[in-house]
Enzyme design. Sequence first.
Site, short mmCIF file in Angstrom:
data_model
loop_
_atom_site.label_atom_id
_atom_site.label_comp_id
_atom_site.label_asym_id
_atom_site.label_seq_id
_atom_site.Cartn_x
_atom_site.Cartn_y
_atom_site.Cartn_z
N ARG A 92 0.67 -1.14 0.07
CA ARG A 92 -0.13 0.12 -0.15
C ARG A 92 0.96 1.29 -0.10
NH1 ARG A 92 -3.40 -2.62 -1.61
NH2 ARG A 92 -5.33 -3.23 -0.83
N HIS A 134 -1.26 -0.13 -9.83
CA HIS A 134 -1.65 -0.99 -9.02
C HIS A 134 -2.67 -2.30 -9.76
CE1 HIS A 134 -4.31 -1.48 -4.86
NE2 HIS A 134 -3.94 -2.51 -5.28
N GLU A 155 -3.65 7.28 -4.22
CA GLU A 155 -3.94 6.54 -5.65
C GLU A 155 -5.21 6.75 -6.09
OE1 GLU A 155 -2.27 2.76 -5.45
OE2 GLU A 155 -4.24 1.87 -5.87
N1 NAI Z 1 -0.68 -4.63 -5.30
C1 NAI Z 1 -1.91 -5.30 -4.93
O1 NAI Z 1 -2.56 -5.44 -5.88
C2 NAI Z 1 -2.25 -6.01 -3.86
C3 NAI Z 1 -1.44 -5.45 -2.72
N2 NAI Z 1 -1.92 -6.09 -1.51
C4 NAI Z 1 -1.54 -5.53 -0.47
O2 NAI Z 1 -0.48 -6.28 0.11
C5 NAI Z 1 -0.78 -6.68 1.66
C6 NAI Z 1 -0.28 -7.86 2.11
O3 NAI Z 1 -1.11 -8.81 1.66
P1 NAI Z 1 -0.91 -10.34 2.01
O4 NAI Z 1 0.23 -10.77 2.26
O5 NAI Z 1 -2.05 -11.28 1.02
O6 NAI Z 1 -1.55 -9.98 3.47
P2 NAI Z 1 -1.46 -10.89 4.93
O7 NAI Z 1 -2.67 -10.57 5.77
O8 NAI Z 1 -1.04 -12.35 4.60
O9 NAI Z 1 -0.20 -10.20 5.42
C7 NAI Z 1 0.03 -9.02 5.86
C8 NAI Z 1 1.27 -8.75 6.65
O10 NAI Z 1 1.11 -7.42 7.46
C9 NAI Z 1 1.56 -7.68 8.73
N3 NAI Z 1 0.61 -6.65 9.43
C10 NAI Z 1 -0.49 -6.52 9.66
N4 NAI Z 1 -0.67 -5.69 10.44
C11 NAI Z 1 0.38 -5.15 11.06
C12 NAI Z 1 0.76 -4.09 11.95
N5 NAI Z 1 -0.22 -3.38 12.74
N6 NAI Z 1 1.97 -3.88 12.22
C13 NAI Z 1 2.98 -4.58 11.67
N7 NAI Z 1 2.72 -5.51 10.57
C14 NAI Z 1 1.37 -5.92 10.20
C15 NAI Z 1 1.12 -9.23 9.20
O11 NAI Z 1 2.03 -9.41 10.15
C16 NAI Z 1 1.46 -9.66 7.90
O12 NAI Z 1 3.08 -10.06 7.83
C17 NAI Z 1 -2.32 -6.59 1.49
O13 NAI Z 1 -2.57 -5.79 2.99
C18 NAI Z 1 -2.67 -5.47 0.79
O14 NAI Z 1 -2.66 -4.03 1.19
C19 NAI Z 1 -2.46 -7.39 -1.51
C20 NAI Z 1 -2.91 -8.00 -2.90
C21 NAI Z 1 -2.87 -7.40 -4.01
O1 HPV Z 2 -6.16 -7.30 -2.69
C1 HPV Z 2 -5.53 -6.44 -2.45
O2 HPV Z 2 -5.47 -5.94 -1.28
C2 HPV Z 2 -5.45 -5.58 -3.71
O3 HPV Z 2 -4.82 -4.42 -3.27
C3 HPV Z 2 -5.80 -5.75 -4.99
O4 HPV Z 2 -6.73 -4.71 -5.52
P1 HPV Z 2 -7.64 -4.71 -6.66
O5 HPV Z 2 -8.60 -5.68 -5.94
O6 HPV Z 2 -6.78 -5.27 -7.80
O7 HPV Z 2 -8.21 -3.28 -6.96
#
Ligand code: NAI
Ligand code: HPV
Length: 395
Positions: A231, A281, A259
């Site tokens: 993010r 994104h 964004e």
């Molecule tokens: N660029 C994109 O299209 C995408 C971006 N994302 C972003 O990536 C992030 C991570 O995704 P996943 O690995 O699937 O999620 P996940 O929930 O498996 O991992 C999240 C990570 O963040 C850490 N975390 C959560 N809250 C925290 C806090 N308060 N302090 C410190 N660490 C904290 C957790 O310990 C974990 O390591 C999502 O939250 C999302 O914002 C996810 C999917 C798609």
């Molecule tokens: O799953 C997430 O956290 C993402 O950031 C993916 O974003 P999107 O659903 O592709 O707009």
Amino acid sequence: MKILIADKLSDNAVKALENMGASVRLEPDAAAGDLPQLMNDAEILIVRSTKVNKAAMDAASSLSLIIRAGAGVNTIDLEYASALGIHVANCPGKNADAVAELTIGHMIALDRNIVDNSIDLRNGVWNKKGYSKARGLKGRTLGILGLGSIGTKVAAVAQVMGMNVQAWSRSLTEQKAKTMGLGFCPTPMDLARSSDIVSIHLAASNDTRHLVDRSFLEAMKESAFLINTSRGEIVDSAALMEICSSKSLKIALDVYEDEPGASEKTFPHTELAQLITGTHHIGASTQQAADAIADEVVKIVESYRSSGKPLHPVNARDKSTAQFNLVVRHFNKVGVLAAVLDALRNADINIEEMENSIFSGGEAAVCTLKLDDRPSDVILNEISSMDNIIKASLK
Ligand SMILES: NC(=O)C1=CN([C@@H]2O[C@H](COP(=O)(O)OP(=O)(O)OC[C@H]3O[C@@H](n4cnc5c(N)ncnc54)[C@H](O)[C@@H]3O)[C@@H](O)[C@H]2O)C=CC1
Ligand SMILES: O=C(O)C(=O)COP(=O)(O)O
């Protein structure tokens, strides 16, 4: 069951929801500001990155479940949803492979200058000598911030590529890191100082906002890479732009502070864009991820329809504070539980959770109630002696 889908979701998922008997309204181009007008009597709202704020929830008196067709839920006002008794669920891990793929793609693109190579070719420039200076990724140290679904997958691929992988994550221990074959960084700053490449995979929250700040960026090695596919809010982008004038970091971003929404057409951060390799994104935007997310959304709706509880809730209280479990064995008759609830109300005892299960044959049932106060023996006796109660006891 009325469902509003205010983002793009696969046709198969829409069909599966309709086959369940749901009436589905599709608004793939909706922006956050459109939601109050679109909500009407929707009971379930399905979104991707479209922001769901107070106004949307206030406009939806029937809304009881919001499904984030993805991972990050920072775009939904969770506190307000909780205050209104609206469930929020997400699809954990279902788009993790896609984001890991993009992250590795960015890493290789930075190392080989793929974007600049390509721009020069388009401009008729041939510069084999200039672009033949990559350091290579094998043997370099990758530092992963946040070892959740995506961080873990990036780590595994990087290990296969022969990189040394280390991580900081809030619940990671030295022992756990060792078991995964990873180096352990006790703090984010330790990771910043000792990594050739930093890749961010944290959820956005008040705790992680600007976790990568000026001091983190200053601590990074000269010529290190920074990749953010999580993010935008996690990186202080003003500090990032300033540091670029004094330090030769290589930066790849998929996400940005403030964004634009998916339906907007203008990217306002053009100054930042000059300093980075950027994508729009698109981390989760592969067909594989879209299919996996769509399947999970259907499962969440099914679970909610059949049990009243969605799969993967993100705003349920972790643990009830109620300390007293009242177990009431009773005959399966109309009004039995209403009498128990009356007795508890008269004693000013609040029920925080309640679950009733029926035994085979349908004659008897057991109801477990989590209470915020201890019922006296007098109340227990009063309940035990009610019609059709077998026994009430505290556990
Ligand atoms: N660029 C994109 O299209 C995408 C971006 N994302 C972003 O990536 C992030 C991570 O995704 P996943 O690995 O699937 O999620 P996940 O929930 O498996 O991992 C999240 C990570 O963040 C850490 N975390 C959560 N809250 C925290 C806090 N308060 N302090 C410190 N660490 C904290 C957790 O310990 C974990 O390591 C999502 O939250 C999302 O914002 C996810 C999917 C798609
Ligand atoms: O799953 C997430 O956290 C993402 O950031 C993916 O974003 P999107 O659903 O592709 O707009």
